[in-house]
Scaffold this motif. Structure first.
Motif, PDB file in Angstrom:
ATOM      1  N   ASN A  58     -12.313  67.765  44.528  1.00  9.63           N
ATOM      2  CA  ASN A  58     -11.511  66.827  42.685  1.00  9.63           C
ATOM      3  C   ASN A  58     -10.281  68.045  42.651  1.00  9.63           C
ATOM      4  O   ASN A  58     -10.219  68.769  43.616  1.00  9.63           O
ATOM      5  CB  ASN A  58     -12.114  67.506  41.443  1.00  9.63           C
ATOM      6  CG  ASN A  58     -13.690  66.837  41.356  1.00  9.63           C
ATOM      7  OD1 ASN A  58     -13.649  65.825  42.238  1.00  9.63           O
ATOM      8  ND2 ASN A  58     -14.962  67.108  40.930  1.00  9.63           N
ATOM      9  N   GLY A  59      -9.299  66.868  42.482  1.00  7.26           N
ATOM     10  CA  GLY A  59      -8.097  67.347  41.771  1.00  7.26           C
ATOM     11  C   GLY A  59      -8.154  68.843  41.269  1.00  7.26           C
ATOM     12  O   GLY A  59      -9.203  69.097  40.521  1.00  7.26           O
ATOM     13  N   GLU A  60      -6.683  69.203  41.479  1.00  6.62           N
ATOM     14  CA  GLU A  60      -7.006  70.466  40.984  1.00  6.62           C
ATOM     15  C   GLU A  60      -7.034  70.518  38.983  1.00  6.62           C
ATOM     16  O   GLU A  60      -7.973  71.259  38.594  1.00  6.62           O
ATOM     17  CB  GLU A  60      -5.678  71.588  40.836  1.00  6.62           C
ATOM     18  CG  GLU A  60      -5.602  72.641  40.680  1.00  6.62           C
ATOM     19  CD  GLU A  60      -3.882  73.349  40.834  1.00  6.62           C
ATOM     20  OE1 GLU A  60      -2.971  73.687  40.230  1.00  6.62           O
ATOM     21  OE2 GLU A  60      -3.404  73.668  41.663  1.00  6.62           O
ATOM     22  N   ALA A  62      -8.749  68.779  37.402  1.00  8.19           N
ATOM     23  CA  ALA A  62     -10.203  68.197  37.603  1.00  8.19           C
ATOM     24  C   ALA A  62     -11.374  69.408  37.749  1.00  8.19           C
ATOM     25  O   ALA A  62     -12.173  69.377  37.015  1.00  8.19           O
ATOM     26  CB  ALA A  62     -10.743  66.941  38.127  1.00  8.19           C
ATOM     27  N   ALA A  63     -11.325  69.513  38.970  1.00  6.26           N
ATOM     28  CA  ALA A  63     -11.899  70.969  39.457  1.00  6.26           C
ATOM     29  C   ALA A  63     -11.682  71.896  38.098  1.00  6.26           C
ATOM     30  O   ALA A  63     -13.060  72.743  37.788  1.00  6.26           O
ATOM     31  CB  ALA A  63     -11.281  71.141  40.574  1.00  6.26           C
ATOM     32  N   SER A  64     -10.741  72.449  37.913  1.00  6.62           N
ATOM     33  CA  SER A  64     -10.815  73.378  36.976  1.00  6.62           C
ATOM     34  C   SER A  64     -11.045  72.786  34.983  1.00  6.62           C
ATOM     35  O   SER A  64     -12.271  73.691  34.652  1.00  6.62           O
ATOM     36  CB  SER A  64      -9.091  74.182  36.715  1.00  6.62           C
ATOM     37  OG  SER A  64      -8.461  72.999  36.165  1.00  6.62           O
ATOM     38  N   ASP A  65     -11.284  71.959  34.905  1.00  2.00           N
ATOM     39  CA  ASP A  65     -12.459  71.882  33.811  1.00  2.00           C
ATOM     40  C   ASP A  65     -13.398  71.706  34.027  1.00  2.00           C
ATOM     41  O   ASP A  65     -13.987  72.138  33.158  1.00  2.00           O
ATOM     42  CB  ASP A  65     -11.424  70.184  33.593  1.00  2.00           C
ATOM     43  CG  ASP A  65     -10.400  70.229  32.915  1.00  2.00           C
ATOM     44  OD1 ASP A  65      -9.471  71.176  32.135  1.00  2.00           O
ATOM     45  OD2 ASP A  65      -8.660  69.469  33.145  1.00  2.00           O
ATOM     46  N   GLY A  94      -4.472  65.703  48.637  1.00  2.00           N
ATOM     47  CA  GLY A  94      -5.027  66.441  48.036  1.00  2.00           C
ATOM     48  C   GLY A  94      -5.694  67.766  49.253  1.00  2.00           C
ATOM     49  O   GLY A  94      -5.698  67.304  49.988  1.00  2.00           O
ATOM     50  N   THR A  95      -6.949  67.942  48.536  1.00  2.00           N
ATOM     51  CA  THR A  95      -7.735  68.127  49.369  1.00  2.00           C
ATOM     52  C   THR A  95      -8.668  68.372  49.997  1.00  2.00           C
ATOM     53  O   THR A  95     -10.081  67.825  49.647  1.00  2.00           O
ATOM     54  CB  THR A  95      -7.802  70.061  48.649  1.00  2.00           C
ATOM     55  OG1 THR A  95      -6.891  70.774  48.433  1.00  2.00           O
ATOM     56  CG2 THR A  95      -9.087  71.803  49.294  1.00  2.00           C
TER      57      THR A  95
END
Length: 265
Positions: A58-60, A62-65, A94-95
């Motif tokens: 997940n993008g930074e 979205a993932a942090s949320d 992305g990762t």
């Protein structure tokens, strides 16, 4: 009219910390623990196969949320994983989960994540294949190059194993001391560079073998035979004794794995 002088602020003694700096230090420690925990959770999902090679994380934002953490903490966790070869981040892409051949398999954290649950049979076999390639030859070299200090360190390891047993951490640390001293005694810098990885592999396989039941076989005699061969400066005997030690350790590990695999079915 007398002028009231303002008190002069005296600097804090060297090493003293203000309340603000202490609070900042605590916040940094919490942050370190947080991104380490995030890295561990993601690492376990990767090495266990829940996240597949080639998949995008997940993008930074979205993932942090989703994890209810700061973007900075998540970013640091991803950097940890990237340093261990588990992920690769690229701008505008992305990762992505890296292919297993890029993973730093002997990294102590990666090994701990592999053994968090039931390790893959192929990975277990590969790990012991590596040990069998490295450790018997290292023992043979140690028989030719060991010093009295190396022998003393190995003897301390044996004493610790006998005193504490491998069922407790103190005994496992003593086991690591024995193997670390042996690798150092090889006199080969490249072999010595594997010390932390081999030590972590030995520790985690030992924990895995005894996770449900104590080890039924006493591994001490195997270690003593390796030590005696190295002490006697007999490279052939040292090679054979270490090869036998690794073979028996692999058998113990596979025997410990089978009942759990049957129970899981």
């Amino acid at each position: 009219m007398a002028v009231k002088k303002k008190p002069i602020a005296t600097p804090s003694p060297a090493g003293a910390s203000s309340p603000a700096s202490k609070a900042n230090a605590r916040a940094r420690r919490r942050s370190l623990r947080l991104h380490g925990t995030i890295a561990r959770d993601l690492g376990v999902l990767i090495v266990s196969g829940r996240y597949k090679p080639g998949e995008l994380l997940n993008g930074e934002i979205a993932a942090s949320d989703r994890l209810h953490v700061s973007r900075g903490a998540y970013r640091e966790a991803v950097r940890i994983l990237a340093a261990k070869g588990l992920v690769e981040s690229r701008p505008k892409v992305g990762t992505r989960i890296s292919q297993p051949e890029r993973w730093h398999m002997l990294d102590p954290d990666v090994l701990s994540w592999i053994f968090e649950f039931e390790p893959d049979e192929h990975l277990l076999t590969s790990l012991f294949e590596l040990r069998k390639i490295v450790e018997p030859q290292a023992a043979a070299l140690a028989a030719l190059r060991r010093t009295d200090e190396h022998l003393e360190a190995m003897a301390r390891g044996l004493e610790g194993m006998a005193k504490h047993t491998l069922a407790v951490e103190a005994g496992r640390l003593a086991d690591q001391e024995f193997h670390s001293a042996l690798l150092r005694a090889s006199g080969n810098e490249f072999v010595m560079s594997l010390t932390s990885g081999v030590g972590a592999a030995i520790s985690w396989t030992t924990i895995f073998k005894q996770r449900d039941n104590p080890l039924s076989r006493d591994p001490m005699p195997d270690h003593v035979r390796v030590y005696e061969a190295i002490k006697a400066s007999d490279p052939q005997a040292a090679h054979k004794a270490m090869e036998n030690l690794v073979d028996l350790a692999f058998l113990d590990t596979t025997n410990a794995r089978r009942p759990r695999m049957k129970a899981a079915k």
